[in-house]
Motif scaffolding. Sequence first.
Motif, PDB file in Angstrom:
ATOM      1  N   ASP A 221       0.817  -1.211   0.000  1.00  0.00           N
ATOM      2  CA  ASP A 221       0.000   0.000   0.000  1.00  0.00           C
ATOM      3  C   ASP A 221       0.856   1.270   0.000  1.00  0.00           C
ATOM      4  OD1 ASP A 221      -2.221  -1.566   0.033  1.00  0.00           O
ATOM      5  OD2 ASP A 221      -2.522  -1.448   2.218  1.00  0.00           O
ATOM      6  N   ARG A 222       2.142   1.146   0.360  1.00  0.00           N
ATOM      7  CA  ARG A 222       3.016   2.308   0.491  1.00  0.00           C
ATOM      8  C   ARG A 222       4.177   2.317  -0.504  1.00  0.00           C
ATOM      9  NH1 ARG A 222       2.858   5.089   5.553  1.00  0.00           N
ATOM     10  NH2 ARG A 222       1.219   4.303   6.924  1.00  0.00           N
ATOM     11  N   ASP A 223       4.383   1.231  -1.216  1.00  0.00           N
ATOM     12  CA  ASP A 223       5.563   1.114  -2.075  1.00  0.00           C
ATOM     13  C   ASP A 223       5.170   0.886  -3.532  1.00  0.00           C
ATOM     14  OD1 ASP A 223       7.954   0.855  -0.005  1.00  0.00           O
ATOM     15  OD2 ASP A 223       6.289  -0.355   0.743  1.00  0.00           O
ATOM     16  N   GLU A 224       5.762   1.695  -4.420  1.00  0.00           N
ATOM     17  CA  GLU A 224       5.465   1.594  -5.849  1.00  0.00           C
ATOM     18  C   GLU A 224       6.758   1.639  -6.657  1.00  0.00           C
ATOM     19  OE1 GLU A 224       2.871   3.894  -9.332  1.00  0.00           O
ATOM     20  OE2 GLU A 224       3.464   4.943  -7.500  1.00  0.00           O
ATOM     21  N   ILE A 225       6.810   0.837  -7.707  1.00  0.00           N
ATOM     22  CA  ILE A 225       7.913   0.854  -8.659  1.00  0.00           C
ATOM     23  C   ILE A 225       7.360   1.221 -10.034  1.00  0.00           C
ATOM     24  CG2 ILE A 225       9.601  -0.546  -9.913  1.00  0.00           C
ATOM     25  CD1 ILE A 225      10.128  -2.106  -7.430  1.00  0.00           C
ATOM     26  N   GLU A 226       8.020   2.161 -10.704  1.00  0.00           N
ATOM     27  CA  GLU A 226       7.605   2.581 -12.044  1.00  0.00           C
ATOM     28  C   GLU A 226       8.745   2.315 -13.018  1.00  0.00           C
ATOM     29  OE1 GLU A 226       7.328   6.742 -12.712  1.00  0.00           O
ATOM     30  OE2 GLU A 226       5.946   6.536 -14.407  1.00  0.00           O
ATOM     31  N   PHE A 227       8.427   1.683 -14.139  1.00  0.00           N
ATOM     32  CA  PHE A 227       9.413   1.357 -15.166  1.00  0.00           C
ATOM     33  C   PHE A 227       9.004   2.008 -16.478  1.00  0.00           C
ATOM     34  CE2 PHE A 227      10.691  -1.393 -18.738  1.00  0.00           C
ATOM     35  CZ  PHE A 227      12.073  -1.333 -18.592  1.00  0.00           C
ATOM     36  N   ARG A 228       9.964   2.654 -17.151  1.00  0.00           N
ATOM     37  CA  ARG A 228       9.731   3.281 -18.452  1.00  0.00           C
ATOM     38  C   ARG A 228      10.849   2.880 -19.403  1.00  0.00           C
ATOM     39  NH1 ARG A 228       8.842   9.646 -17.848  1.00  0.00           N
ATOM     40  NH2 ARG A 228       9.372   9.352 -20.050  1.00  0.00           N
ATOM     41  N   GLU A 229      10.476   2.515 -20.608  1.00  0.00           N
ATOM     42  CA  GLU A 229      11.462   2.173 -21.622  1.00  0.00           C
ATOM     43  C   GLU A 229      11.053   2.821 -22.943  1.00  0.00           C
ATOM     44  OE1 GLU A 229      14.873   0.619 -23.295  1.00  0.00           O
ATOM     45  OE2 GLU A 229      14.260   0.404 -21.199  1.00  0.00           O
ATOM     46  N   THR A 230      11.968   3.566 -23.538  1.00  0.00           N
ATOM     47  CA  THR A 230      11.724   4.206 -24.827  1.00  0.00           C
ATOM     48  C   THR A 230      12.822   3.807 -25.803  1.00  0.00           C
ATOM     49  OG1 THR A 230      10.634   6.127 -23.827  1.00  0.00           O
ATOM     50  CG2 THR A 230      11.463   6.384 -26.062  1.00  0.00           C
ATOM     51  N   ILE A 231      12.436   3.202 -26.902  1.00  0.00           N
ATOM     52  CA  ILE A 231      13.371   2.886 -27.977  1.00  0.00           C
ATOM     53  C   ILE A 231      13.172   3.936 -29.068  1.00  0.00           C
ATOM     54  CG2 ILE A 231      14.057   1.200 -29.719  1.00  0.00           C
ATOM     55  CD1 ILE A 231      13.010  -0.987 -27.859  1.00  0.00           C
ATOM     56  N   PHE A 232      14.255   4.606 -29.470  1.00  0.00           N
ATOM     57  CA  PHE A 232      14.130   5.685 -30.444  1.00  0.00           C
ATOM     58  C   PHE A 232      15.082   5.482 -31.623  1.00  0.00           C
ATOM     59  CE2 PHE A 232      17.155   6.993 -27.173  1.00  0.00           C
ATOM     60  CZ  PHE A 232      18.261   7.402 -27.918  1.00  0.00           C
ATOM     61  N   TRP A 233      14.741   6.162 -32.726  1.00  0.00           N
ATOM     62  CA  TRP A 233      15.587   6.122 -33.918  1.00  0.00           C
ATOM     63  C   TRP A 233      15.626   7.493 -34.559  1.00  0.00           C
ATOM     64  CZ3 TRP A 233      14.752   7.507 -38.947  1.00  0.00           C
ATOM     65  CH2 TRP A 233      15.754   7.151 -39.863  1.00  0.00           C
ATOM     66  N   THR A 234      16.824   7.922 -34.909  1.00  0.00           N
ATOM     67  CA  THR A 234      17.014   9.126 -35.713  1.00  0.00           C
ATOM     68  C   THR A 234      18.085   8.825 -36.745  1.00  0.00           C
ATOM     69  OG1 THR A 234      18.791  10.106 -34.383  1.00  0.00           O
ATOM     70  CG2 THR A 234      16.525  10.557 -33.691  1.00  0.00           C
ATOM     71  N   LEU A 235      18.146   9.641 -37.771  1.00  0.00           N
ATOM     72  CA  LEU A 235      19.151   9.447 -38.809  1.00  0.00           C
ATOM     73  C   LEU A 235      20.555   9.685 -38.264  1.00  0.00           C
ATOM     74  CD1 LEU A 235      19.538   8.802 -41.805  1.00  0.00           C
ATOM     75  CD2 LEU A 235      19.424  11.275 -42.259  1.00  0.00           C
TER      76      LEU A 235
END
Length: 357
Positions: A221-235
């Motif tokens: 009730d008091r502990d949270e984990i957040e995960f984010r992953e972004t795969i990107f492409w540029t020239l």
Amino acid sequence: MSDPLRYLVTALFILIPVSLHAQPDQRCVTEGCEYMPDVPCTFLPQPRGCDPAILADEETISMRQWMSDRGDEVVSILNLTRGGLRDTTEWVARGIDKRFGDEPFETGRGVSGNLRLNTLWRQDRPLNTSLRIGAQMDLPNLKDRTYLFFGLDNEDELVTDQPEAFTRQEQLLEETRRENQTRFAGLGYALKENVDLRAGVRGGYKVYLQARYRKSWWLSDRDEIEFRETIFWTLDDRFGSTTALNYEHAYSPRMSFRWGNVGTFSETTNGLSWSSSLGVFRSYGPYRLLSLEALVSGETDSHIEVAEYGIRTIWRQSLYEDWLMGRFILGYFWPKEEKEEFRREALAAGLGMEIRF
């Protein structure tokens, strides 16, 4: 007067009267004395004006009234600006959406965005001002999951999808319109609840692609984990990825501990560019938050793996209702460049205003 100084004076002129206007009057137990909220009325044995027999002089009343009037005027101007931003964004969205069908625009989630004005002073760098804007518009006729986005932002942070806590603004690092910022526009599609795909153009002609994933887990009730992953492409950078992992523990409904981490890697860089923060956050009611954090950042393949240590405290609060926000940041940093033998020390401060529309 130089442009940076003019922007700073303008920001102060806006923030000070508006913040005074936004705070409701609160009377002491004794009649005839008015103080800001959360300031004890008995902090002096006999504060001036708190004696019923002593009334505030006309000059004080006149000054308070003048500040209140200026606050009304500034809020009115900013509200007109907010309305203009929203109306223009919605007009663009409606014009594009109607080309793809007859579904009423009102069936979607509409438009949302923000405009941010920031002024930064750092001991080892000149005074710096920056403006950022971002907007997102749903398109009901292209399925409920399709949206447009556009704005003005830091180019590297836009492409790599940096979390807000680790942007240059939050780390009190200068940026210039010519070297760091870019205009952008693109189309996004929410593939699933936690996954969306984006294709955009920045700087007028440079294409970038993103695939983003976000997921949160409650350990208790008091502990949270957040995960984010972004795969990107540029020239220019080819393929790359940004990984963010955050942990938060709530000590109470008003106080929490947060540990944030982010790392970015691309085919054209050497090693991993990373940042980490440890902080305590204290809420003082709706739209009022105080934080104190320790920061560290660096690159794995650099001669200096830890490029900078720092501490920062941030006060955030509403200046008017829920659409005009103010922010003050104070930090102290120990940066080190590759050519330097010793770490320097740098005091920094930032003042920001955000209009949400």
